[in-house]
Scaffold this motif. Structure first.
Motif, PDB file in Angstrom:
ATOM      1  N   ASN A   1      39.147  43.253  36.414  1.00 57.25           N
ATOM      2  CA  ASN A   1      38.623  42.118  37.165  1.00 57.25           C
ATOM      3  C   ASN A   1      38.321  40.913  36.278  1.00 57.25           C
ATOM      4  N   ALA A   2      38.417  41.106  34.966  1.00 57.68           N
ATOM      5  CA  ALA A   2      38.115  40.012  34.039  1.00 57.68           C
ATOM      6  C   ALA A   2      39.130  38.885  34.197  1.00 57.68           C
ATOM      7  N   GLU A   3      38.642  37.680  34.153  1.00 61.56           N
ATOM      8  CA  GLU A   3      39.532  36.520  34.216  1.00 61.56           C
ATOM      9  C   GLU A   3      40.131  36.303  32.826  1.00 61.56           C
ATOM     10  N   SER A   4      41.378  36.622  32.685  1.00 62.44           N
ATOM     11  CA  SER A   4      42.055  36.416  31.414  1.00 62.44           C
ATOM     12  C   SER A   4      43.459  35.916  31.708  1.00 62.44           C
ATOM     13  N   ALA A   5      44.152  35.575  30.629  1.00 57.73           N
ATOM     14  CA  ALA A   5      45.511  35.052  30.790  1.00 57.73           C
ATOM     15  C   ALA A   5      46.425  36.079  31.447  1.00 57.73           C
ATOM     16  N   ARG A   6      46.072  37.356  31.352  1.00 56.75           N
ATOM     17  CA  ARG A   6      46.936  38.408  31.868  1.00 56.75           C
ATOM     18  C   ARG A   6      46.462  38.996  33.201  1.00 56.75           C
ATOM     19  N   HIS A   7      45.316  38.548  33.700  1.00 56.68           N
ATOM     20  CA  HIS A   7      44.729  39.168  34.886  1.00 56.68           C
ATOM     21  C   HIS A   7      45.671  39.155  36.093  1.00 56.68           C
ATOM     22  N   LYS A   8      46.239  38.017  36.400  1.00 58.10           N
ATOM     23  CA  LYS A   8      47.111  37.920  37.578  1.00 58.10           C
ATOM     24  C   LYS A   8      48.386  38.743  37.395  1.00 58.10           C
ATOM     25  N   THR A   9      48.926  38.750  36.185  1.00 56.53           N
ATOM     26  CA  THR A   9      50.120  39.551  35.902  1.00 56.53           C
ATOM     27  C   THR A   9      49.836  41.033  36.119  1.00 56.53           C
ATOM     28  N   VAL A  10      48.680  41.486  35.639  1.00 56.97           N
ATOM     29  CA  VAL A  10      48.318  42.902  35.747  1.00 56.97           C
ATOM     30  C   VAL A  10      48.102  43.299  37.202  1.00 56.97           C
ATOM     31  N   GLU A  11      47.382  42.473  37.963  1.00 60.66           N
ATOM     32  CA  GLU A  11      47.126  42.827  39.364  1.00 60.66           C
ATOM     33  C   GLU A  11      48.411  42.845  40.178  1.00 60.66           C
TER      34      GLU A  11
ATOM     35  N   ASP B   1      53.314  44.920  30.932  1.00 62.19           N
ATOM     36  CA  ASP B   1      52.658  44.008  31.876  1.00 62.19           C
ATOM     37  C   ASP B   1      51.454  44.620  32.583  1.00 62.19           C
ATOM     38  N   SER B   2      51.272  45.946  32.479  1.00 61.96           N
ATOM     39  CA  SER B   2      50.145  46.597  33.150  1.00 61.96           C
ATOM     40  C   SER B   2      48.897  46.619  32.279  1.00 61.96           C
ATOM     41  N   ASP B   3      49.039  46.228  31.002  1.00 63.56           N
ATOM     42  CA  ASP B   3      47.965  46.381  30.025  1.00 63.56           C
ATOM     43  C   ASP B   3      47.141  45.104  29.931  1.00 63.56           C
TER      44      ASP B   3
ATOM     45  N   GLN C   1      58.939  46.952  35.633  1.00 63.54           N
ATOM     46  CA  GLN C   1      57.705  47.384  34.988  1.00 63.54           C
ATOM     47  C   GLN C   1      56.944  48.413  35.813  1.00 63.54           C
ATOM     48  N   TRP C   2      56.905  48.252  37.133  1.00 66.54           N
ATOM     49  CA  TRP C   2      56.115  49.164  37.974  1.00 66.54           C
ATOM     50  C   TRP C   2      56.659  50.592  37.955  1.00 66.54           C
ATOM     51  N   ALA C   3      57.899  50.773  37.491  1.00 69.33           N
ATOM     52  CA  ALA C   3      58.495  52.103  37.407  1.00 69.33           C
ATOM     53  C   ALA C   3      58.463  52.656  35.986  1.00 69.33           C
TER      54      ALA C   3
END
Length: 304
Positions: free
Chosen positions: A48-58, A103-105, A156-158
């Motif tokens: 839930n942290a706002e970071s440069a990668r947050h939207k990519t991860v979600e 991309d999940s990290d 990536q999701w697979a």
């Protein structure tokens, strides 16, 4: 290729490695120290942290939760279990990961080979005599080569992200659980109860786990005749199964061997997660040591 039967860890080894909480704290104090924040300045595994990668991860987890179905995983295991795509050695595969970013990290955007060496070197400091564990750390993420064209270029999701069982209910502890509502299995009455198609204590060997780098590398190692102990193979296959080893979900599916090996995943997890940093490892300096372990536990060439 002939499969070499996996050796069991002897009682002497088990006694040495199953540490109490106090002993693990001492190991941490004397060796690897887990940091409080990741390379982006946030808590580790904070989705839930706002970071440069947050939207990519979600967005990654939205796609993963919608598309990872029982039928999909069954099809992937059958297809990739053939091991007919590439023939190469372990270190050669390590070098292929230079172009892979997960991309999940939410904790790191470094090439994967650096994370492998960070994990392995951190474990090596605290468990200097357990060379199988050093090598397991080095190879645990090699299945991420599935992202590369020569391995099918899977999305990536697979390939990456936390893993979870298919064929039974999706536990609430799974990160971004809300997106499962769009998964075709979510409303399937055969799959949406606690046990689903499984029985209590059936053992994880009999459970379908979401497809990705973990299961692929497990199939590669096992079917190429590795002599790593069963705990090493368990770490490879289930190190991303956070609902189990962090939230204690799905424990009703474990058998006795799973329960013993789970302790090793929990030891390993500290090094896998918290060794992610911007600190660089001198690859050429440590390479000879890991090459000697590869020769000890694997054939020179593997089918992938």
């Amino acid at each position: 290729m002939t499969i070499v039967e996996k050796p069991e860890l002897g009682s002497e080894v088990e006694g040495k490695k199953h540490l109490s909480e106090t002993e693990e704290e001492m190991a941490s104090q004397n060796g690897f120290l887990a940091p409080d924040i990741n390379s982006f300045g946030n808590s580790f595994r904070d989705y839930n942290a706002e970071s440069a990668r947050h939207k990519t991860v979600e967005e990654f987890y939205r796609l993963q939760h919608i598309n990872q179905t029982y039928d999909f995983v069954k099809r992937m295991r059958e297809e990739y279990g053939k091991l007919d795509r590439v023939e190469m050695g372990i270190w050669e595969c390590c070098e292929l990961l230079n172009e892979v970013v997960d991309d999940s990290d939410p904790d790191l955007d470094e090439p994967q080979i650096m994370h492998l060496l960070q994990s392995a070197e951190a474990i090596r400091k605290d468990y200097p005599d357990e060379d199988w564990l050093h090598l397991t750390a080095l190879i645990h993420d090699l299945g991420k080569v599935l992202l590369l064209p020569q391995f099918g270029g899977l999305p990536q999701w697979a390939v990456v992200g936390d893993t979870f069982p298919l064929g039974c209910a999706f536990d609430e502890s799974i990160v971004h659980h809300k997106y499962f509502k769009e998964n075709p299995d979510y409303n399937n009455p055969a799959y949406n109860t606690k046990n689903g198609i499984y029985s209590e204590g059936c053992g994880l060997e009999n459970v379908m786990i979401s497809w990705g780098h973990d299961d692929y590398m497990y199939l590669v190692a096992k079917n190429n005749g590795t002599t790593l102990p069963s705990a090493g193979l368990f770490i490879i296959r289930f190190h991303s199964f956070y609902p189990l080893h962090s939230a204690e979900a799905y424990k009703h599916l474990l058998n006795e061997e799973d329960a013993n090996n789970l302790k090793w995943v929990q030891v390993f997890n500290k090094y896998d997660l918290y060794s992610k940093s911007k600190d660089q490892i001198d690859i050429e300096k440590v390479k000879p040591y890991y090459m000697s372990l590869i020769e000890k536990y694997f054939p020179a060439k593997l089918k992938w």
